[in-house]
Design a protein around this motif. Structure first.
Motif, PDB file in Angstrom:
ATOM      1  N   ASN A 157       0.807  -1.222   0.000  1.00  0.00           N
ATOM      2  CA  ASN A 157       0.000   0.000   0.000  1.00  0.00           C
ATOM      3  C   ASN A 157       0.840   1.272   0.000  1.00  0.00           C
ATOM      4  N   SER A 158       2.142   1.139   0.070  1.00  0.00           N
ATOM      5  CA  SER A 158       2.999   2.320   0.148  1.00  0.00           C
ATOM      6  C   SER A 158       4.420   1.958  -0.272  1.00  0.00           C
ATOM      7  N   ILE A 159       5.247   2.976  -0.453  1.00  0.00           N
ATOM      8  CA  ILE A 159       6.662   2.741  -0.739  1.00  0.00           C
ATOM      9  C   ILE A 159       7.319   2.034   0.446  1.00  0.00           C
ATOM     10  N   THR A 160       6.901   2.386   1.651  1.00  0.00           N
ATOM     11  CA  THR A 160       7.448   1.719   2.838  1.00  0.00           C
ATOM     12  C   THR A 160       7.151   0.224   2.806  1.00  0.00           C
ATOM     13  N   ASP A 161       5.938  -0.163   2.420  1.00  0.00           N
ATOM     14  CA  ASP A 161       5.608  -1.589   2.276  1.00  0.00           C
ATOM     15  C   ASP A 161       6.529  -2.256   1.264  1.00  0.00           C
ATOM     16  N   LEU A 162       6.799  -1.560   0.157  1.00  0.00           N
ATOM     17  CA  LEU A 162       7.673  -2.099  -0.885  1.00  0.00           C
ATOM     18  C   LEU A 162       9.093  -2.293  -0.353  1.00  0.00           C
TER      19      LEU A 162
ATOM     20  N   LEU B 257      15.648   5.329  -5.523  1.00  0.00           N
ATOM     21  CA  LEU B 257      14.906   4.844  -4.356  1.00  0.00           C
ATOM     22  C   LEU B 257      15.695   3.762  -3.630  1.00  0.00           C
ATOM     23  N   GLU B 258      16.340   2.885  -4.391  1.00  0.00           N
ATOM     24  CA  GLU B 258      17.179   1.841  -3.767  1.00  0.00           C
ATOM     25  C   GLU B 258      18.229   2.468  -2.855  1.00  0.00           C
ATOM     26  N   LYS B 259      18.878   3.506  -3.374  1.00  0.00           N
ATOM     27  CA  LYS B 259      19.942   4.164  -2.613  1.00  0.00           C
ATOM     28  C   LYS B 259      19.380   4.833  -1.362  1.00  0.00           C
ATOM     29  N   ALA B 260      18.227   5.498  -1.497  1.00  0.00           N
ATOM     30  CA  ALA B 260      17.631   6.214  -0.364  1.00  0.00           C
ATOM     31  C   ALA B 260      17.136   5.248   0.708  1.00  0.00           C
ATOM     32  N   ALA B 261      16.660   4.065   0.277  1.00  0.00           N
ATOM     33  CA  ALA B 261      16.066   3.109   1.218  1.00  0.00           C
ATOM     34  C   ALA B 261      17.053   2.038   1.679  1.00  0.00           C
TER      35      ALA B 261
ATOM     36  N   GLY C 120     -10.514   1.371 -10.877  1.00  0.00           N
ATOM     37  CA  GLY C 120     -10.270   0.683  -9.612  1.00  0.00           C
ATOM     38  C   GLY C 120      -9.429  -0.562  -9.747  1.00  0.00           C
ATOM     39  N   ARG C 121      -8.582  -0.648 -10.788  1.00  0.00           N
ATOM     40  CA  ARG C 121      -7.768  -1.848 -11.019  1.00  0.00           C
ATOM     41  C   ARG C 121      -6.318  -1.671 -10.580  1.00  0.00           C
ATOM     42  N   LEU C 122      -5.874  -0.415 -10.381  1.00  0.00           N
ATOM     43  CA  LEU C 122      -4.509  -0.148  -9.937  1.00  0.00           C
ATOM     44  C   LEU C 122      -4.519   0.679  -8.656  1.00  0.00           C
ATOM     45  N   LYS C 123      -3.401   0.609  -7.936  1.00  0.00           N
ATOM     46  CA  LYS C 123      -3.249   1.337  -6.674  1.00  0.00           C
ATOM     47  C   LYS C 123      -1.865   1.979  -6.667  1.00  0.00           C
ATOM     48  N   GLY C 124      -1.794   3.258  -6.344  1.00  0.00           N
ATOM     49  CA  GLY C 124      -0.515   3.969  -6.348  1.00  0.00           C
ATOM     50  C   GLY C 124       0.246   3.774  -5.051  1.00  0.00           C
ATOM     51  N   LEU C 125       1.581   3.620  -5.170  1.00  0.00           N
ATOM     52  CA  LEU C 125       2.433   3.507  -3.980  1.00  0.00           C
ATOM     53  C   LEU C 125       3.135   4.822  -3.666  1.00  0.00           C
ATOM     54  N   GLY C 126       3.508   5.582  -4.685  1.00  0.00           N
ATOM     55  CA  GLY C 126       4.203   6.834  -4.450  1.00  0.00           C
ATOM     56  C   GLY C 126       4.618   7.486  -5.747  1.00  0.00           C
ATOM     57  N   VAL C 127       4.750   8.821  -5.735  1.00  0.00           N
ATOM     58  CA  VAL C 127       5.163   9.575  -6.917  1.00  0.00           C
ATOM     59  C   VAL C 127       6.497  10.253  -6.636  1.00  0.00           C
ATOM     60  N   LEU C 128       7.389  10.208  -7.630  1.00  0.00           N
ATOM     61  CA  LEU C 128       8.694  10.844  -7.503  1.00  0.00           C
ATOM     62  C   LEU C 128       8.551  12.289  -7.981  1.00  0.00           C
ATOM     63  N   GLY C 129       8.188  13.161  -7.053  1.00  0.00           N
ATOM     64  CA  GLY C 129       7.971  14.563  -7.397  1.00  0.00           C
ATOM     65  C   GLY C 129       7.831  15.398  -6.144  1.00  0.00           C
TER      66      GLY C 129
ATOM     67  N   PHE D  69       7.356  10.348  -2.606  1.00  0.00           N
ATOM     68  CA  PHE D  69       8.408   9.596  -1.918  1.00  0.00           C
ATOM     69  C   PHE D  69       8.838  10.332  -0.650  1.00  0.00           C
ATOM     70  N   GLY D  70       9.005  11.675  -0.769  1.00  0.00           N
ATOM     71  CA  GLY D  70       9.459  12.470   0.361  1.00  0.00           C
ATOM     72  C   GLY D  70       8.514  12.402   1.544  1.00  0.00           C
ATOM     73  N   GLU D  71       7.226  12.429   1.286  1.00  0.00           N
ATOM     74  CA  GLU D  71       6.240  12.344   2.371  1.00  0.00           C
ATOM     75  C   GLU D  71       6.350  11.021   3.128  1.00  0.00           C
ATOM     76  N   GLN D  72       6.873   9.996   2.424  1.00  0.00           N
ATOM     77  CA  GLN D  72       7.004   8.677   3.053  1.00  0.00           C
ATOM     78  C   GLN D  72       8.401   8.460   3.651  1.00  0.00           C
ATOM     79  N   GLY D  73       9.199   9.534   3.660  1.00  0.00           N
ATOM     80  CA  GLY D  73      10.483   9.469   4.344  1.00  0.00           C
ATOM     81  C   GLY D  73      11.667   9.072   3.483  1.00  0.00           C
ATOM     82  N   TYR D  74      11.513   9.114   2.153  1.00  0.00           N
ATOM     83  CA  TYR D  74      12.597   8.711   1.260  1.00  0.00           C
ATOM     84  C   TYR D  74      13.098   9.935   0.490  1.00  0.00           C
ATOM     85  N   ASN D  75      14.307  10.345   0.788  1.00  0.00           N
ATOM     86  CA  ASN D  75      14.881  11.566   0.232  1.00  0.00           C
ATOM     87  C   ASN D  75      15.477  11.288  -1.146  1.00  0.00           C
ATOM     88  N   VAL D  76      14.636  11.370  -2.153  1.00  0.00           N
ATOM     89  CA  VAL D  76      15.031  11.110  -3.535  1.00  0.00           C
ATOM     90  C   VAL D  76      14.961  12.427  -4.312  1.00  0.00           C
TER      91      VAL D  76
END
Length: 329
Positions: free
Chosen positions: A142-147, A177-181, A222-231, A244-251
């Motif tokens: 449900n989120s980048i953190t879950d990923l 994202l790999e580097k930030a996480a 209703g077939r897709l769900k967003g995890l995060g936007v790089l912006g 991504f930033g709102e979820q704590g990933y400094n990209v």
């Protein structure tokens, strides 16, 4: 070039009011009037963001130039097939291409020594478009953190589907994202956004990467769900999806997709300016603006002089990002 400077670059992004003003200012210049149908050669398969943009633009452009526009899909080699066609075409304005950041990263990686920005004329910048990560609606993510947590638990055995080979614009976004996480994912290259969507919906891929435009109808259904936007900001059409930033990933949020028009080397500057003016006039139409706002893209009025300078600077930024991602030395 630093990320800060790149953000200054994209301040050239404008709204429709400025587009209209720009066109009016050049109204005294001779209009583009090709004497035969025009081909838009694309590096992607039908149905993706580049394809939707090109066909929407072509529809609005045809009555302005008085000629039909044929959209030619020429995928393959991360843009190599398309660029090979453009490089040998006559510089008469009848054969044009649509480019993205992937062309620039490709010239630094798999296409290094085969193509360079100096092989072409860069005519007009049209769009700026952030990328996002998404999953099927029934996914447990449900989120980048879950990923990120899934990647940590599975030792990186998370399949992410995106356009182009390692070093493509979307692949670098994943690497950032790999580097930030502090995790690793498994990149699976695809040749079009529809292929990516099908792989995610079919359960063959865990996560997809794309721009919003070609996926919007699947979100609305209703077939897709967003995890995060790089912006810097959330997408207006998907306001519940965090950045991504709102979820704590400094990209680096200046890593944005672009769409522009380019052509064979040797095209006269006067013709390039006429083509750019016609493109920006078409972009100011109500129909195009309805599409652009729904797709969440931002407009640009850069003509050949500004776009050529922009490409030179973006090429440097691409090289920096490739080095930061460890893809080139």
């Amino acid at each position: 070039m630093t990320a800060c400077n790149l953000k200054k670059l994209v301040l050239g992004i404008v709204g429709v009011a400025t587009l209209t003003l720009s066109v009016a200012q050049s109204a005294e210049a001779k209009d583009w009037a090709p004497d035969a149908p025009v081909s838009f050669v694309l590096h992607t398969k039908p149905g993706g963001g580049v394809d939707v943009f090109s066909r929407t633009l072509a529809k609005e452009l045809e009555p302005i130039i008085g000629q039909s526009i044929v959209v030619v899909n020429a995928p393959g080699g991360g843009g190599a097939t398309q660029m090979a066609k453009l490089r040998v075409a006559k510089p008469d304005g009848l054969t044009l291409g649509v480019n993205t950041v992937t062309h620039l990263t490709g010239m630094k990686t798999n296409l290094r020594g085969t193509f360079s920005p100096e092989d072409f004329e860069w005519i007009a910048l049209a769009q700026i478009d952030p990328i996002m990560f998404f999953v099927a609606k029934d996914s447990k993510l449900n989120s980048i953190t879950d990923l990120v947590e899934l990647a940590k638990a599975n030792g990186g055995e998370v399949n992410i589907a995106g356009f182009g080979p390692v070093g493509s614009m979307q692949n670098i976004g994943m690497a950032m994202l790999e580097k930030a996480a502090g995790v690793k994912f498994n990149w699976v290259a695809h040749q079009s956004t529809p292929d990516i969507i099908a792989a995610v919906l079919g359960g063959h891929m865990d996560v997809g990467v794309s721009n919003l435009g070609p996926t919007l109808s699947f979100f609305e259904a209703g077939r897709l769900k967003g995890l995060g936007v790089l912006g810097d900001k959330r997408l207006a059409s998907l306001p519940d999806m965090q950045t991504f930033g709102e979820q704590g990933y400094n990209v680096d949020t200046s890593w944005l997709q672009i769409r522009g028009v380019f052509g064979p080397k040797g095209m006269p500057m006067e013709l390039q300016q006429q083509i750019a003016d016609a493109i920006h006039k078409a972009m100011a139409s109500d129909s195009y603006q309805t599409y652009a706002r729904a797709a969440g893209v931002q407009d640009s009025d850069y003509g050949p002089k500004e776009y050529s300078a922009f490409i030179k600077q973006m090429s440097s930024v691409a090289e920096e990002q490739l080095k930061a991602a460890g893809i080139i030395e």
